[in-house]
Motif scaffolding. Structure first.
Motif, PDB file in Angstrom:
ATOM      1  N   VAL A 194       0.835  -1.197   0.000  1.00 49.06           N
ATOM      2  CA  VAL A 194       0.000   0.000   0.000  1.00 49.06           C
ATOM      3  C   VAL A 194       0.875   1.253   0.000  1.00 49.06           C
ATOM      4  N   GLN A 195       1.913   1.251   0.825  1.00 47.71           N
ATOM      5  CA  GLN A 195       2.774   2.433   0.903  1.00 47.71           C
ATOM      6  C   GLN A 195       3.454   2.710  -0.449  1.00 47.71           C
ATOM      7  N   GLN A 196       3.922   1.665  -1.126  1.00 46.25           N
ATOM      8  CA  GLN A 196       4.539   1.852  -2.437  1.00 46.25           C
ATOM      9  C   GLN A 196       3.523   2.341  -3.467  1.00 46.25           C
ATOM     10  N   THR A 197       2.319   1.836  -3.369  1.00 49.83           N
ATOM     11  CA  THR A 197       1.253   2.272  -4.277  1.00 49.83           C
ATOM     12  C   THR A 197       0.985   3.758  -4.125  1.00 49.83           C
ATOM     13  N   VAL A 198       0.857   4.205  -2.884  1.00 46.72           N
ATOM     14  CA  VAL A 198       0.562   5.617  -2.634  1.00 46.72           C
ATOM     15  C   VAL A 198       1.741   6.499  -3.030  1.00 46.72           C
ATOM     16  N   ALA A 199       2.954   5.995  -2.919  1.00 45.29           N
ATOM     17  CA  ALA A 199       4.139   6.784  -3.277  1.00 45.29           C
ATOM     18  C   ALA A 199       4.297   6.959  -4.778  1.00 45.29           C
ATOM     19  N   ASP A 200       3.658   6.100  -5.571  1.00 44.14           N
ATOM     20  CA  ASP A 200       3.741   6.190  -7.030  1.00 44.14           C
ATOM     21  C   ASP A 200       2.700   7.195  -7.535  1.00 44.14           C
ATOM     22  N   ASP A 201       3.146   8.251  -8.208  1.00 41.94           N
ATOM     23  CA  ASP A 201       2.234   9.315  -8.641  1.00 41.94           C
ATOM     24  C   ASP A 201       1.104   8.784  -9.510  1.00 41.94           C
ATOM     25  N   ARG A 202       1.420   7.842 -10.412  1.00 45.37           N
ATOM     26  CA  ARG A 202       0.408   7.316 -11.342  1.00 45.37           C
ATOM     27  C   ARG A 202      -0.641   6.492 -10.592  1.00 45.37           C
ATOM     28  N   LEU A 203      -0.180   5.621  -9.701  1.00 51.50           N
ATOM     29  CA  LEU A 203      -1.117   4.776  -8.975  1.00 51.50           C
ATOM     30  C   LEU A 203      -1.909   5.573  -7.943  1.00 51.50           C
ATOM     31  N   ARG A 204      -1.257   6.565  -7.341  1.00 47.11           N
ATOM     32  CA  ARG A 204      -1.975   7.383  -6.354  1.00 47.11           C
ATOM     33  C   ARG A 204      -3.126   8.134  -7.014  1.00 47.11           C
ATOM     34  N   ARG A 205      -2.947   8.569  -8.254  1.00 48.88           N
ATOM     35  CA  ARG A 205      -4.043   9.254  -8.947  1.00 48.88           C
ATOM     36  C   ARG A 205      -5.202   8.292  -9.194  1.00 48.88           C
ATOM     37  N   VAL A 206      -4.894   7.049  -9.576  1.00 47.74           N
ATOM     38  CA  VAL A 206      -5.947   6.048  -9.753  1.00 47.74           C
ATOM     39  C   VAL A 206      -6.662   5.800  -8.433  1.00 47.74           C
ATOM     40  N   LEU A 207      -5.900   5.682  -7.366  1.00 48.52           N
ATOM     41  CA  LEU A 207      -6.480   5.450  -6.050  1.00 48.52           C
ATOM     42  C   LEU A 207      -7.358   6.620  -5.627  1.00 48.52           C
ATOM     43  N   GLY A 208      -6.879   7.835  -5.867  1.00 44.29           N
ATOM     44  CA  GLY A 208      -7.684   9.008  -5.546  1.00 44.29           C
ATOM     45  C   GLY A 208      -8.986   9.029  -6.321  1.00 44.29           C
ATOM     46  N   ALA A 209      -8.932   8.622  -7.588  1.00 38.70           N
ATOM     47  CA  ALA A 209     -10.138   8.573  -8.408  1.00 38.70           C
ATOM     48  C   ALA A 209     -11.102   7.501  -7.909  1.00 38.70           C
ATOM     49  N   ALA A 210     -10.559   6.363  -7.473  1.00 39.69           N
ATOM     50  CA  ALA A 210     -11.416   5.296  -6.945  1.00 39.69           C
ATOM     51  C   ALA A 210     -12.109   5.743  -5.662  1.00 39.69           C
ATOM     52  N   MET A 211     -11.373   6.451  -4.818  1.00 38.33           N
ATOM     53  CA  MET A 211     -11.969   6.941  -3.577  1.00 38.33           C
ATOM     54  C   MET A 211     -13.055   7.983  -3.863  1.00 38.33           C
ATOM     55  N   ALA A 212     -12.768   8.905  -4.765  1.00 41.79           N
ATOM     56  CA  ALA A 212     -13.755   9.936  -5.110  1.00 41.79           C
ATOM     57  C   ALA A 212     -15.002   9.296  -5.722  1.00 41.79           C
ATOM     58  N   GLU A 213     -14.815   8.277  -6.539  1.00 40.17           N
ATOM     59  CA  GLU A 213     -15.944   7.574  -7.156  1.00 40.17           C
ATOM     60  C   GLU A 213     -16.793   6.883  -6.092  1.00 40.17           C
ATOM     61  N   THR A 214     -16.149   6.277  -5.116  1.00 38.85           N
ATOM     62  CA  THR A 214     -16.871   5.613  -4.028  1.00 38.85           C
ATOM     63  C   THR A 214     -17.681   6.613  -3.223  1.00 38.85           C
ATOM     64  N   VAL A 215     -17.093   7.767  -2.941  1.00 43.53           N
ATOM     65  CA  VAL A 215     -17.814   8.815  -2.212  1.00 43.53           C
ATOM     66  C   VAL A 215     -19.007   9.311  -3.022  1.00 43.53           C
ATOM     67  N   ALA A 216     -18.849   9.443  -4.341  1.00 45.69           N
ATOM     68  CA  ALA A 216     -19.948   9.895  -5.192  1.00 45.69           C
ATOM     69  C   ALA A 216     -21.116   8.907  -5.160  1.00 45.69           C
ATOM     70  N   VAL A 217     -20.801   7.619  -5.187  1.00 41.04           N
ATOM     71  CA  VAL A 217     -21.858   6.607  -5.130  1.00 41.04           C
ATOM     72  C   VAL A 217     -22.548   6.646  -3.766  1.00 41.04           C
ATOM     73  N   GLY A 218     -21.756   6.706  -2.690  1.00 42.28           N
ATOM     74  CA  GLY A 218     -22.341   6.767  -1.360  1.00 42.28           C
ATOM     75  C   GLY A 218     -23.225   7.994  -1.173  1.00 42.28           C
ATOM     76  N   ALA A 219     -22.777   9.125  -1.701  1.00 39.39           N
ATOM     77  CA  ALA A 219     -23.565  10.357  -1.591  1.00 39.39           C
ATOM     78  C   ALA A 219     -24.887  10.224  -2.338  1.00 39.39           C
ATOM     79  N   ALA A 220     -24.856   9.588  -3.507  1.00 34.82           N
ATOM     80  CA  ALA A 220     -26.076   9.396  -4.280  1.00 34.82           C
ATOM     81  C   ALA A 220     -27.070   8.497  -3.557  1.00 34.82           C
TER      82      ALA A 220
END
Length: 334
Positions: A194-220
């Motif tokens: 997990v730490q290596q994933t977050v440290a990678d700029d490309r993967l962290r952006r994907v992770l950030g998008a997945a989190m934002a998408e999850t929040v959008a679904v929960g909000a809906a």
């Protein structure tokens, strides 16, 4: 008190050892080399909760004198794990799993038992047969059926070095944990911690998008976000911003979670499953987001792409490079 842990893997094994250390009689279900090691040598715990060797009884059926059952299997293993174990009628059950739907399944299989939900924030790894390491010490949140909580709460509070909190809205807490659990899939895809994933700029952006998408679904769906450790409604609110702003907020949340994990590499549960050649929980975590998105009319391209990538790695046993993973998720969004 006799406590039976169904699924003494990483989280279940850690709890079994802690319960034994607290003086309870502990029975567990396990399989393969792990079950052999538990029978012959006991369960060895080390890491963030301290060291302990537990003598646990490996059983095929839940002993009749059990007063609390903890279901700590992977969510996708729940039905098979409960088949034939003969939980005593009315025995309280606490379900500790990632994703959604596990507690509903347990209620359907055990209609006579009060069923609670546990959300483990601590990170644990099954590092070998009979050996569990806690890589990050953190609290436990429980909720659900009041009868199950009443039995489980004093038992768990006596066993866990960190605090055990009770959530009045366990569904909201499950959704907050679902956002946190977005850290789980990318390690399974790439083979990185997990730490290596977050440290990678490309993967962290994907992770950030997945989190934002999850929040959008929960909000809906009208989810009332509940506090899980350092993550609460205020921490998730910035992720509801549209486009790049919400993704950037997700990246910052991922950084905060990685910092809280410390320096010991956290492989996350899905990567542990991949390493053991087993099916992951991706359908219960990312798949739950995608299914809820369909029900709410919210597109989930990031979740869909991540699910496909995890299943590819399950089939091929070949990890995907960070660059390829980021490109394939980005292409799916375009």
């Amino acid at each position: 008190m006799r406590v039976t842990v169904i699924g003494a893997g990483a989280v279940g094994g850690a709890l079994a050892a802690l319960l034994d250390r607290a003086g309870h009689e502990v029975s567990v279900t396990a399989r393969g080399d792990h079950a052999v090691a538990l029978t012959e040598s006991g369960l060895t715990l080390d890491g963030g909760f301290g060291a302990h060797r537990a003598g646990v009884a490996v059983v095929a059926r839940v002993p009749a004198d059990t007063r609390l059952v903890i279901v700590a299997t992977k969510a996708n293993d729940t039905a098979a794990a409960l088949a034939g174990v003969d939980v005593p009628s009315g025995c309280p059950v606490m379900v500790l799993q990632n994703g959604l739907g596990g507690d509903e399944l347990v209620r359907s299989v055990l209609p006579g038992s009060p069923v609670g939900v546990g959300l483990a924030l601590f990170a644990a790894s099954l590092v070998g047969p009979g050996r569990v390491t806690v890589t990050a010490a953190a609290p436990l949140v429980i909720g659900g059926d009041a009868r199950s909580v009443a039995v489980a709460l004093p038992v768990l509070r006596a066993a866990l070095p960190e605090r055990v909190d009770v959530s009045a809205d366990i569904r909201g807490a499950q959704w907050t944990k679902l956002v946190i659990n977005q850290v789980n899939a990318l390690p399974a895809i790439t083979g990185l911690s997990v730490q290596q994933t977050v440290a990678d700029d490309r993967l962290r952006r994907v992770l950030g998008a997945a989190m934002a998408e999850t929040v959008a679904v929960g909000a809906a769906l009208g989810v009332s976000w509940q506090a899980i450790g350092p993550v609460d409604a205020a921490a998730l609110r910035p992720l509801q911003a549209p486009g790049a702003e919400g993704v950037a907020a997700g990246e910052e949340l991922a950084r905060m979670l990685a910092r809280g994990m410390g320096d010991v590499p956290n492989p996350a549960s899905m990567l542990q499953s991949i390493r053991r050649g087993r099916v992951t929980e991706v359908d219960q975590i990312n798949g739950a987001v995608a299914a809820a998105g369909r029900a709410a009319g919210v597109a989930t391209p990031v979740s869909d792409a991540i699910i496909a990538l995890v299943h590819e790695v399950e089939r091929t046993a070949a990890f995907v490079t960070p660059a390829d993973a980021a490109t394939r998720v980005s292409t799916t969004q375009d």
